[in-house]
Write a protein that holds these residues in place. Structure first.
Motif, PDB file in Angstrom:
ATOM      1  N   ALA A  92       0.829  -1.207   0.000  1.00  0.00           N
ATOM      2  CA  ALA A  92       0.000   0.000   0.000  1.00  0.00           C
ATOM      3  C   ALA A  92       0.861   1.254   0.000  1.00  0.00           C
ATOM      4  CB  ALA A  92      -0.926  -0.012   1.221  1.00  0.00           C
ATOM      5  N   PHE A  93       1.962   1.218   0.726  1.00  0.00           N
ATOM      6  CA  PHE A  93       2.878   2.359   0.774  1.00  0.00           C
ATOM      7  C   PHE A  93       3.414   2.668  -0.618  1.00  0.00           C
ATOM      8  CE2 PHE A  93       7.012   4.392   1.364  1.00  0.00           C
ATOM      9  CZ  PHE A  93       6.736   5.344   2.334  1.00  0.00           C
ATOM     10  N   ALA A  94       3.845   1.645  -1.339  1.00  0.00           N
ATOM     11  CA  ALA A  94       4.383   1.848  -2.682  1.00  0.00           C
ATOM     12  C   ALA A  94       3.311   2.356  -3.635  1.00  0.00           C
ATOM     13  CB  ALA A  94       4.986   0.544  -3.205  1.00  0.00           C
ATOM     14  N   GLU A  95       2.098   1.844  -3.496  1.00  0.00           N
ATOM     15  CA  GLU A  95       1.009   2.282  -4.379  1.00  0.00           C
ATOM     16  C   GLU A  95       0.713   3.767  -4.207  1.00  0.00           C
ATOM     17  OE1 GLU A  95      -3.828   1.689  -4.705  1.00  0.00           O
ATOM     18  OE2 GLU A  95      -2.616  -0.038  -4.092  1.00  0.00           O
ATOM     19  N   VAL A  96       0.733   4.241  -2.966  1.00  0.00           N
ATOM     20  CA  VAL A  96       0.342   5.627  -2.695  1.00  0.00           C
ATOM     21  C   VAL A  96       1.483   6.600  -2.932  1.00  0.00           C
ATOM     22  CG1 VAL A  96      -0.420   7.202  -0.864  1.00  0.00           C
ATOM     23  CG2 VAL A  96      -1.489   4.954  -1.107  1.00  0.00           C
ATOM     24  N   PRO A 124      -5.229  13.970   2.455  1.00  0.00           N
ATOM     25  CA  PRO A 124      -5.672  13.175   1.301  1.00  0.00           C
ATOM     26  C   PRO A 124      -4.766  11.968   1.032  1.00  0.00           C
ATOM     27  CG  PRO A 124      -5.851  15.497   0.803  1.00  0.00           C
ATOM     28  CD  PRO A 124      -5.114  15.404   2.094  1.00  0.00           C
ATOM     29  N   ASP A 125      -3.457  12.118   1.273  1.00  0.00           N
ATOM     30  CA  ASP A 125      -2.544  10.981   1.121  1.00  0.00           C
ATOM     31  C   ASP A 125      -2.910   9.871   2.109  1.00  0.00           C
ATOM     32  OD1 ASP A 125      -0.979  12.249  -0.847  1.00  0.00           O
ATOM     33  OD2 ASP A 125       0.266  13.220   0.690  1.00  0.00           O
ATOM     34  N   GLU A 126      -3.242  10.268   3.329  1.00  0.00           N
ATOM     35  CA  GLU A 126      -3.595   9.282   4.345  1.00  0.00           C
ATOM     36  C   GLU A 126      -4.893   8.575   3.980  1.00  0.00           C
ATOM     37  OE1 GLU A 126      -3.582  11.355   8.060  1.00  0.00           O
ATOM     38  OE2 GLU A 126      -1.450  11.877   7.906  1.00  0.00           O
ATOM     39  N   GLN A 127      -5.832   9.298   3.412  1.00  0.00           N
ATOM     40  CA  GLN A 127      -7.076   8.673   2.972  1.00  0.00           C
ATOM     41  C   GLN A 127      -6.814   7.677   1.850  1.00  0.00           C
ATOM     42  OE1 GLN A 127      -9.673  11.934   1.957  1.00  0.00           O
ATOM     43  NE2 GLN A 127      -9.693  12.739   4.047  1.00  0.00           N
ATOM     44  N   ARG A 128      -5.938   8.050   0.931  1.00  0.00           N
ATOM     45  CA  ARG A 128      -5.615   7.134  -0.162  1.00  0.00           C
ATOM     46  C   ARG A 128      -4.868   5.916   0.362  1.00  0.00           C
ATOM     47  NH1 ARG A 128      -2.299   8.512  -4.160  1.00  0.00           N
ATOM     48  NH2 ARG A 128      -1.267  10.233  -3.076  1.00  0.00           N
ATOM     49  N   PHE A 129      -4.022   6.123   1.357  1.00  0.00           N
ATOM     50  CA  PHE A 129      -3.309   4.992   1.942  1.00  0.00           C
ATOM     51  C   PHE A 129      -4.278   4.052   2.653  1.00  0.00           C
ATOM     52  CE2 PHE A 129      -1.217   2.920   5.530  1.00  0.00           C
ATOM     53  CZ  PHE A 129      -0.239   2.206   4.852  1.00  0.00           C
ATOM     54  N   ALA A 130      -5.237   4.597   3.394  1.00  0.00           N
ATOM     55  CA  ALA A 130      -6.219   3.754   4.080  1.00  0.00           C
ATOM     56  C   ALA A 130      -6.988   2.908   3.068  1.00  0.00           C
ATOM     57  CB  ALA A 130      -7.171   4.616   4.903  1.00  0.00           C
ATOM     58  N   ALA A 131      -7.371   3.507   1.956  1.00  0.00           N
ATOM     59  CA  ALA A 131      -8.093   2.762   0.924  1.00  0.00           C
ATOM     60  C   ALA A 131      -7.207   1.682   0.306  1.00  0.00           C
ATOM     61  CB  ALA A 131      -8.598   3.714  -0.154  1.00  0.00           C
ATOM     62  N   ARG A 173     -10.174   0.619   9.779  1.00  0.00           N
ATOM     63  CA  ARG A 173     -11.386  -0.197   9.865  1.00  0.00           C
ATOM     64  C   ARG A 173     -11.384  -1.357   8.855  1.00  0.00           C
ATOM     65  NH1 ARG A 173     -17.048   1.001  11.433  1.00  0.00           N
ATOM     66  NH2 ARG A 173     -16.288   3.070  12.038  1.00  0.00           N
ATOM     67  N   GLY A 174     -11.003  -1.068   7.610  1.00  0.00           N
ATOM     68  CA  GLY A 174     -11.054  -2.094   6.574  1.00  0.00           C
ATOM     69  C   GLY A 174     -10.170  -3.287   6.870  1.00  0.00           C
ATOM     70  N   SER A 175      -8.933  -3.049   7.273  1.00  0.00           N
ATOM     71  CA  SER A 175      -8.031  -4.167   7.542  1.00  0.00           C
ATOM     72  C   SER A 175      -8.408  -4.888   8.828  1.00  0.00           C
ATOM     73  CB  SER A 175      -6.574  -3.696   7.592  1.00  0.00           C
ATOM     74  OG  SER A 175      -6.375  -2.713   8.583  1.00  0.00           O
ATOM     75  N   ALA A 176      -8.960  -4.168   9.802  1.00  0.00           N
ATOM     76  CA  ALA A 176      -9.416  -4.806  11.042  1.00  0.00           C
ATOM     77  C   ALA A 176     -10.472  -5.866  10.740  1.00  0.00           C
ATOM     78  CB  ALA A 176      -9.966  -3.759  12.009  1.00  0.00           C
ATOM     79  N   ARG A 177     -11.430  -5.504   9.902  1.00  0.00           N
ATOM     80  CA  ARG A 177     -12.514  -6.437   9.580  1.00  0.00           C
ATOM     81  C   ARG A 177     -11.985  -7.651   8.827  1.00  0.00           C
ATOM     82  NH1 ARG A 177     -18.356  -3.776   9.137  1.00  0.00           N
ATOM     83  NH2 ARG A 177     -18.754  -5.998   9.274  1.00  0.00           N
TER      84      ARG A 177
END
Length: 267
Positions: A37-41, A75-82, A127-131
């Motif tokens: 995810a880090f590399a993608e963002v 916005p970077d953090e939001q993209r990273f979360a996604a 939240r997404g990875s927790a689930r």
């Protein structure tokens, strides 16, 4: 340490669970997913990672980016979360193959549900990875996700605990117990006067967890009956290490991951 008698107490209504090294361990795959995810963002290969224990995923992202000379924005953090959520969703077979539910986790969640406890999570995971993590091992059935708090809600443990209490409409700290494996978990609960049960299945010893202020410290979740007792009784004194109550387990601390820690970015 002197023996401490347990006396009946007003029962816990709400349980706040940590995830990594409390209910599951990812054994390296979590850090790999963080790296993807880090590399993608950022467009940059992750060569090193910021400290992870007790931190939230977005704080780890921000500090890891800084180690690579990158300044991030909300916005970077939001993209990273996604991106991190997608990485976990796409890697469920890898997570199941390499990670595991910790011994006793499923039995504890099931028994506590049967006894009428509300259960949710307070975690540094987004939240997404927790689930995905809990669902991958069949540990999600009794979790009330809407009242939990996640690494994309707030940057610190005390703030996460406050978020969960607000969502649960709970204002009496003694109606709540937090169960986790790090001093940060304990400190987050202590900031709100919430009792804690520390599980020494991470990288922190029972002694260090007790020193951090845990009301009880267990070596693992194997003894469901003892866990139920601790949630319905209280000791005459706090900071009680209760692993002696089932010394026959004598499990070593579980710390099988090389450089990983507590959340998805570490495990």
């Amino acid at each position: 340490m002197p023996t401490t008698a347990l006396e009946p107490r007003r029962r816990t209504v709400l349980l706040l669970w940590d995830i990594d090294h409390t209910l599951v361990e990812m054994r390296g795959i979590g850090k790999e997913l963080f790296r993807r995810a880090f590399a993608e963002v950022t467009g940059v290969r992750m060569e090193q990672q910021a400290a992870v224990d007790g931190m939230t995923d977005l704080v780890i992202f921000r500090e890891t980016a800084a180690l690579h000379g990158i300044t991030t924005s909300p916005p970077d953090e939001q993209r990273f979360a996604a991106a991190l959520t997608r990485a976990h969703q796409d890697a469920v077979p890898e997570i199941q193959a390499r990670g595991r539910a910790l011994p006793g986790a499923h039995a504890a969640l099931t028994a506590l549900h049967a006894h009428g406890f509300q259960q949710t999570v307070v975690t540094g995971n987004i939240r997404g990875s927790a689930r995905v993590k809990l669902a991958a091992f069949g540990l999600d059935q009794h979790i009330q996700w809407d009242i939990g708090a996640y690494g994309d809600d707030a940057p610190t443990r005390p703030e996460l605990v406050a978020t969960a209490l607000t969502r649960a409409h709970t204002h009496q700290p003694h109606d709540v117990t937090l169960i986790g494996d790090t001093p940060a978990d304990i400190q987050g609960a202590t900031a709100h006067g919430i009792p804690t049960i520390a599980i020494a299945t991470g990288r922190t010893t029972t002694q260090d967890l007790t020193t951090a202020g845990a009301h009880h410290t267990l070596p693992n979740l194997d003894n469901t009956a003892l866990l139920l007792t601790l949630l319905t009784h209280h000791p005459a004194t706090t900071n009680q290490t209760t692993h002696k109550a089932h010394r026959h387990h004598n499990h070593p601390r579980v710390c099988e991951e090389e450089t990983t820690g507590e959340q998805s970015g570490q495990e």
